[in-house]
Write an enzyme that holds these catalytic residues in place. Structure first.
Site, PDB file in Angstrom:
ATOM      1  N   ARG A  53       0.855  -1.192   0.000  1.00  0.00           N
ATOM      2  CA  ARG A  53       0.000   0.000   0.000  1.00  0.00           C
ATOM      3  C   ARG A  53       0.892   1.245   0.000  1.00  0.00           C
ATOM      4  O   ARG A  53       2.088   1.153   0.180  1.00  0.00           O
ATOM      5  CB  ARG A  53      -0.941   0.017   1.199  1.00  0.00           C
ATOM      6  CG  ARG A  53      -0.208  -0.253   2.486  1.00  0.00           C
ATOM      7  CD  ARG A  53      -0.702   0.519   3.636  1.00  0.00           C
ATOM      8  NE  ARG A  53      -0.517   1.946   3.480  1.00  0.00           N
ATOM      9  CZ  ARG A  53       0.655   2.594   3.593  1.00  0.00           C
ATOM     10  NH1 ARG A  53       1.787   1.937   3.828  1.00  0.00           N
ATOM     11  NH2 ARG A  53       0.726   3.904   3.464  1.00  0.00           N
ATOM     12  N   ALA A  55       1.103   5.246  -2.085  1.00  0.00           N
ATOM     13  CA  ALA A  55       1.088   5.658  -3.493  1.00  0.00           C
ATOM     14  C   ALA A  55       2.185   5.010  -4.355  1.00  0.00           C
ATOM     15  O   ALA A  55       1.911   4.380  -5.382  1.00  0.00           O
ATOM     16  CB  ALA A  55       1.205   7.180  -3.569  1.00  0.00           C
ATOM     17  N   ARG A 105      -7.413  -0.031  -6.590  1.00  0.00           N
ATOM     18  CA  ARG A 105      -7.382   1.121  -5.664  1.00  0.00           C
ATOM     19  C   ARG A 105      -7.629   2.381  -6.504  1.00  0.00           C
ATOM     20  O   ARG A 105      -6.685   2.986  -7.024  1.00  0.00           O
ATOM     21  CB  ARG A 105      -6.010   1.242  -4.956  1.00  0.00           C
ATOM     22  CG  ARG A 105      -5.558   0.105  -4.073  1.00  0.00           C
ATOM     23  CD  ARG A 105      -6.314  -0.080  -2.779  1.00  0.00           C
ATOM     24  NE  ARG A 105      -6.548   1.056  -1.939  1.00  0.00           N
ATOM     25  CZ  ARG A 105      -5.754   1.471  -0.934  1.00  0.00           C
ATOM     26  NH1 ARG A 105      -4.641   0.824  -0.672  1.00  0.00           N
ATOM     27  NH2 ARG A 105      -6.083   2.503  -0.175  1.00  0.00           N
ATOM     28  N   GLN A 204      -2.297   2.931   9.919  1.00  0.00           N
ATOM     29  CA  GLN A 204      -0.992   2.914   9.245  1.00  0.00           C
ATOM     30  C   GLN A 204       0.051   3.732  10.000  1.00  0.00           C
ATOM     31  O   GLN A 204       1.237   3.454   9.925  1.00  0.00           O
ATOM     32  CB  GLN A 204      -1.116   3.477   7.810  1.00  0.00           C
ATOM     33  CG  GLN A 204      -1.897   2.604   6.859  1.00  0.00           C
ATOM     34  CD  GLN A 204      -3.347   3.034   6.788  1.00  0.00           C
ATOM     35  OE1 GLN A 204      -3.926   3.497   7.757  1.00  0.00           O
ATOM     36  NE2 GLN A 204      -3.956   2.874   5.622  1.00  0.00           N
ATOM     37  N   ASP A 245      -2.031  10.743  -2.464  1.00  0.00           N
ATOM     38  CA  ASP A 245      -2.419   9.637  -3.344  1.00  0.00           C
ATOM     39  C   ASP A 245      -2.785  10.124  -4.737  1.00  0.00           C
ATOM     40  O   ASP A 245      -2.599   9.406  -5.715  1.00  0.00           O
ATOM     41  CB  ASP A 245      -3.573   8.872  -2.702  1.00  0.00           C
ATOM     42  CG  ASP A 245      -3.116   8.265  -1.392  1.00  0.00           C
ATOM     43  OD1 ASP A 245      -2.546   7.179  -1.421  1.00  0.00           O
ATOM     44  OD2 ASP A 245      -3.246   8.936  -0.354  1.00  0.00           O
TER      45      ASP A 245
HETATM   46  O1  MRU Z   1      -4.875   3.451   1.998  1.00  0.00           O
HETATM   47  P1  MRU Z   1      -3.390   3.579   1.970  1.00  0.00           P
HETATM   48  O2  MRU Z   1      -2.677   3.142   3.189  1.00  0.00           O
HETATM   49  O3  MRU Z   1      -2.785   3.070   0.699  1.00  0.00           O
HETATM   50  O4  MRU Z   1      -3.267   5.134   1.997  1.00  0.00           O
HETATM   51  C1  MRU Z   1      -2.521   5.781   1.134  1.00  0.00           C
HETATM   52  C2  MRU Z   1      -1.429   6.329   1.862  1.00  0.00           C
HETATM   53  O5  MRU Z   1      -0.481   5.629   2.094  1.00  0.00           O
HETATM   54  C3  MRU Z   1      -1.511   7.645   2.386  1.00  0.00           C
HETATM   55  O6  MRU Z   1      -2.587   8.393   2.040  1.00  0.00           O
HETATM   56  C4  MRU Z   1      -0.180   8.299   2.356  1.00  0.00           C
HETATM   57  O7  MRU Z   1      -0.242   9.301   3.289  1.00  0.00           O
HETATM   58  C5  MRU Z   1       0.259   8.838   1.021  1.00  0.00           C
HETATM   59  S1  MRU Z   1       0.850   7.656  -0.079  1.00  0.00           S
HETATM   60  C6  MRU Z   1       2.440   7.217   0.427  1.00  0.00           C
END
Ligand code: MRU
Length: 365
Positions: A53, A55, A105, A204, A245
């Site tokens: 997971r 970005a 996603r 997270q 994201d």
């Molecule tokens: O749902 P996730 O854990 O994939 O969420 C995305 C993220 O990891 C965050 O929004 C993050 O702060 C930015 S992407 C590294």
């Protein structure tokens, strides 16, 4: 990043077999395990269930999944298959696989960026797709390191920093986005302190960011998601830094749910709010944040909680009133006016200057 003295990427692909290995982020911080995806369906499963997971990591995974689809579709030909050999059935298979990967996603811009690039490369040859996906993963690291170098300039000795979710090493192939400046600042010998939002519902921050910071030797504390206004109002935070994201052309930024609240608090109390991000996360095809699709995830993520009991056995418990349902939007959009700057691989850029760079990244989906 080094884990127990060994350097790891968070995700990597064997170019010969197409097997994709990734650090299992659902097992962390309680166990360090590597999940192996043999085909693109396995990799889709890993993205959907958040074994991988963040970005940048999702982008790398999507690129690798696209390669796996080409390898599977090319059958016995494998990496040797070229455009001239593709049948219409095979082309249909590649297209369908791309759609499946892109459905995993929907908010993550890097996912579409990667499928676009690897799909186009694969239409020349499978070998070309392999090369492109590996290049994307390498680029992910180069960008993250540059973000770290530029961003380290805002980290001072004694800085107190608030971050949300996990935009660290685990969210990329290496270094991360929001945490990269902290890792580089640490290498530069600076001393600072990090508050990591727990980041409900999947935690997270409490699980992944805290584990990373501990592993990297960075002093930190986990704080409840709703502590931001208190901390900032008491003068306990010098700046906020988060990842993203997807970012629209005007700078409106989708990031983990709860980010927008931190941005409002930062503006109210006059502290900087930075978004650390590679250009591959910016979607110049969208005018503003209202066009960013927001993923809604299972209500179970809100209603239940998993973790080890005192004997180390993993348990899932209900933590909400039986019979109540939950709403679980995974992201919110912070309007550009709340953002002090984007820390990118090209330097720190103000939101109203983003469009000057739009010609550099013309890819659309
Ligand atoms: O749902 P996730 O854990 O994939 O969420 C995305 C993220 O990891 C965050 O929004 C993050 O702060 C930015 S992407 C590294």
């Amino acid at each position: 990043m080094k884990v127990s003295g060994k350097h790891y990427r968070t995700i990597w692909m064997d170019s010969e077999t197409g097997e994709v290995s990734m650090i299992d982020q659902n097992a962390l911080p309680f166990a360090f395990e590597v999940f192996k995806a043999k085909n693109y369906q396995d990799t889709c499963h890993a993205i959907r269930t958040m074994i991988t997971r963040g970005a940048g990591a999702i982008g790398a995974a999507a690129g690798f999944a696209m390669v796996q689809a080409f390898l599977e579709g090319a059958k016995g030909e494998g990496r040797r298959a070229k455009a001239d050999d593709y049948t219409s059935e095979q082309l249909y298979f590649f297209n369908q696989a791309r759609k499946e990967i892109e459905a995993t996603r929907p908010t993550a811009r890097n996912l579409f960026y990667a499928t676009e690039r690897v799909f186009s490369a694969g239409l020349i040859s499978v070998e070309n797709a392999v090369r492109e996906a590996q290049l994307l993963a390498d680029q992910n690291i180069t960008d993250a390191k540059l973000i770290g170098e530029h961003g380290s300039k805002i980290v001072q000795n004694g800085s107190r920093i608030l971050t949300h979710c996990n935009a660290g090493w685990l969210g990329f192939v290496d270094y991360g986005s929001a945490l990269a400046p902290l890792y580089i600042a640490k290498e530069q010998g600076k001393e600072f302190f990090v508050y990591a939002d727990e980041t409900r519902p999947r935690n997270q921050g409490a699980r992944l960011t805290a584990w990373e910071l501990q592993n990297g030797g960075i002093p930190h504390k986990i704080v409840p998601d709703n502590a931001g206004a208190y901390l900032v109002s008491k003068g306990m935070v010098d700046f906020v830094i988060v990842g993203a994201d997807r970012i629209a052309a005007n700078g409106d930024t989708a990031n983990k749910i709860g980010t927008f609240e931190k941005a409002i608090v930062a503006k109210e109390f006059g502290i900087p709010f930075y978004v650390a991000v590679p250009f591959s996360t910016i979607d110049f095809s969208l005018m503003d944040g209202s066009q960013i699709p927001i993923e809604e995830r299972s209500e179970d993520e809100v209603l239940y909680y998993s973790g080890p009991d005192s004997e180390g056995v993993m348990r899932t418990i209900r933590m909400a009133s039986p019979g109540s349902n939950a709403l679980n939007p995974a992201f919110d959009v912070t309007p550009a006016k709340f953002i002090t700057g984007f820390i990118t691989e090209k330097g720190i850029i103000k939101p109203d200057e983003l469009d000057k760079f739009s010609a550099d990244k013309p890819l659309k989906h």
